[in-house]
Structure formats: C-alpha cells, structure tokens
Scaffold this active site. Structure first.
Site, PDB file in Angstrom:
ATOM      1  N   ARG A   1     -21.703  -1.516   1.804  1.00 24.51           N
ATOM      2  CA  ARG A   1     -20.965  -2.770   2.009  1.00 24.51           C
ATOM      3  C   ARG A   1     -21.104  -3.255   3.461  1.00 24.51           C
ATOM      4  NH1 ARG A   1     -14.571  -3.472   0.779  1.00 24.51           N
ATOM      5  NH2 ARG A   1     -14.255  -2.161   2.613  1.00 24.51           N
TER       6      ARG A   1
ATOM      7  N   ARG B   1      -9.802   7.658   3.943  1.00 23.78           N
ATOM      8  CA  ARG B   1      -9.081   6.539   3.324  1.00 23.78           C
ATOM      9  C   ARG B   1      -8.753   6.848   1.855  1.00 23.78           C
ATOM     10  NH1 ARG B   1     -12.964   1.774   4.356  1.00 23.78           N
ATOM     11  NH2 ARG B   1     -11.433   0.508   3.260  1.00 23.78           N
TER      12      ARG B   1
ATOM     13  N   ARG C   1     -18.298  -2.274   8.524  1.00 25.64           N
ATOM     14  CA  ARG C   1     -16.996  -1.944   9.107  1.00 25.64           C
ATOM     15  C   ARG C   1     -17.020  -0.489   9.548  1.00 25.64           C
ATOM     16  NH1 ARG C   1     -12.638  -3.865   4.674  1.00 25.64           N
ATOM     17  NH2 ARG C   1     -11.702  -1.920   5.367  1.00 25.64           N
TER      18      ARG C   1
ATOM     19  N   ARG D   1       0.823  -1.207   0.000  1.00 26.92           N
ATOM     20  CA  ARG D   1       0.000   0.000   0.000  1.00 26.92           C
ATOM     21  C   ARG D   1       0.856   1.255   0.000  1.00 26.92           C
ATOM     22  NH1 ARG D   1      -4.895  -2.295   2.408  1.00 26.92           N
ATOM     23  NH2 ARG D   1      -6.616  -0.828   2.245  1.00 26.92           N
TER      24      ARG D   1
END
Ligand code: AMP
Length: 213
Positions: free
Chosen positions: A127, A170, A159, A88
C-alpha cells in the site's frame, strides 16, 4: 446518513469510506488522516501523536474523543458522515454513543469489514499513497509508473506504520483493543459484517446493499 466503518488495518476502510462520502455527499472522517495532517503541520496534537503512531500504538482515548466531538459538531457534518478509524476502543465506542444521544444523532449502520491477517500483511506491504491527493494504490496490482500518482502527479510514499514490523504491532493492538468494539456493536444490534476480500467495487456493492436495506 451516519455510517461507522471499522475493521482491522488494511481492510479497505479508507477506500470504501471515500466512495461512500462521495455517493451520499457526507463527510469522510478519517482519524488517521486527521492525525497525519497534524503531524505534517507540526501542531501540538501532531507532536503528541507522532511517536505513538510510529510505534503502532493507539493515541489516547481522551484526545481522540475530543477530536471527534469537534468534527461531528462542525458544519461539514450537517448532511452526515462516515467514520473511518473511530471508534477503536470500547471506551471510544461508549463515548460516541453518549455523544450521539446528546446531539440527537442516529447511526444508520455499523459496518465491519473482514479480511484475514495474511491478506492484511500482503495488502499493507504494497500500500502506497499519494503525498499530495492521498489516493491509495496497491503497487503490486495497480498500473503505476515510477511511484507517481496517476490522479495528480504527486509522489507515492509508503506510510511508516505500514512497514511489516509495525503492521504486526498494529494487528496485536487491534486484537487487544479494537476487536471488542465488534461485540459492543453486536450487542447494540447495529453490526453488519462484510467480507472484504475481492474487488473494491464488489465490497462497495455489498455495503450499499446493506445501506439500502
Ligand atoms: P489509520 O490511518 O486509521 O490506520 O490510523 C493510523 C494510526 O493513527 C493508528 O495506528 C493509530 O496510531 C492512530 N489512530 C487513528 N485513529 C485512532 C483512534 N480512533 N484511536 C486511537 N488511535 C488512532
């Protein structure tokens, strides 16, 4: 078979990695899942990672590189692996390159799954995943009843870091720290770009075509 899947959060890396791992009988290495498991178990790693993940930031390169080294050299990876969520950062990509060369591992493909920010926001908002078997759902599109997993009956949960305000953070972190990894693999000559819009099976077919060639 050694595959690296990468791209922004919510592009479907986890879903595609799971399918590829089943097809090729290789290990699915999701660094996000490893960290979430550590948090659930309350380990030292989990305690270190909890606030970082909650804030939408990245866990330190040293910690992540150590984790990957342990997993890749484990027995479960003998047939190969699909990396989902690592590297990442360019530091991680560089460390992985050195690790592969030291361990005599060749990468078959680095696949970048591409979708735009609006689609990411939309996908992550809906999600949910099963708290037991970790199956992933889009509660807007998938047929579910009462937030119950159709695979195992577990509860579906969102989440914490999929809440819209954390997703924005993010995405910012992605652009600053992770997007340069694309250039890294372009320069290495490994990169394949796949359009991540559309049905899961269509994206999966495109990835398989790349792997075949
Ligand atoms: P994911 O499930 O891949 O979206 O990962 C969830 C979170 O775990 C990320 O937002 C990061 O905070 C952390 N994480 C996962 N993989 C890495 C990595 N390779 N380097 C740093 N942090 C990571």
């Amino acid at each position: 078979m050694q595959i690296i899947l990468f791209g922004p959060p919510g592009v479907g890396k986890g879903t595609q990695a799971k399918l590829l791992a089943e097809k090729f009988k290789i290990m699915h290495i999701s660094t996000g899942d490893i960290l979430r498991r550590a948090i659930a178990q309350g380990t030292e790693l989990g305690n270190k990672a909890k606030d970082v993940i909650g804030a939408g930031k990245l866990v330190s390169d040293d910690i992540m590189i150590g984790i990957i080294r342990n997993v890749i050299t484990s027995n479960g990876c003998k047939n190969g692996f699909v990396l989902d969520g690592f590297p990442r950062t360019v530091v991680q990509a560089d460390a992985l390159k050195k690790m592969f060369s030291e361990l005599n591992i060749a990468i078959d493909a680095v696949i970048y799954i591409d979708v735009d920010d609006d689609e990411i926001m939309n996908r992550l908002k809906y999600r949910y995943s099963c708290s037991k078997c970790h199956s992933i759902y889009n509660i807007h599109n998938d047929k579910i009843y009462d937030y119950i997993c159709t695979e195992c009956g577990g509860n579906l949960i969102q989440r914490d870091d999929d809440k819209p305000e954390t997703v924005l953070k993010r995405l910012k972190v992605y652009k600053e720290a992770t997007a340069p990894v694309k250039k890294f693999y372009e320069d290495e000559g490994f990169l394949h770009v796949v359009d991540g819009f559309g049905k899961i099976e269509n994206v999966y077919n495109k990835i398989n075509l790349i792997l075949k060639n």
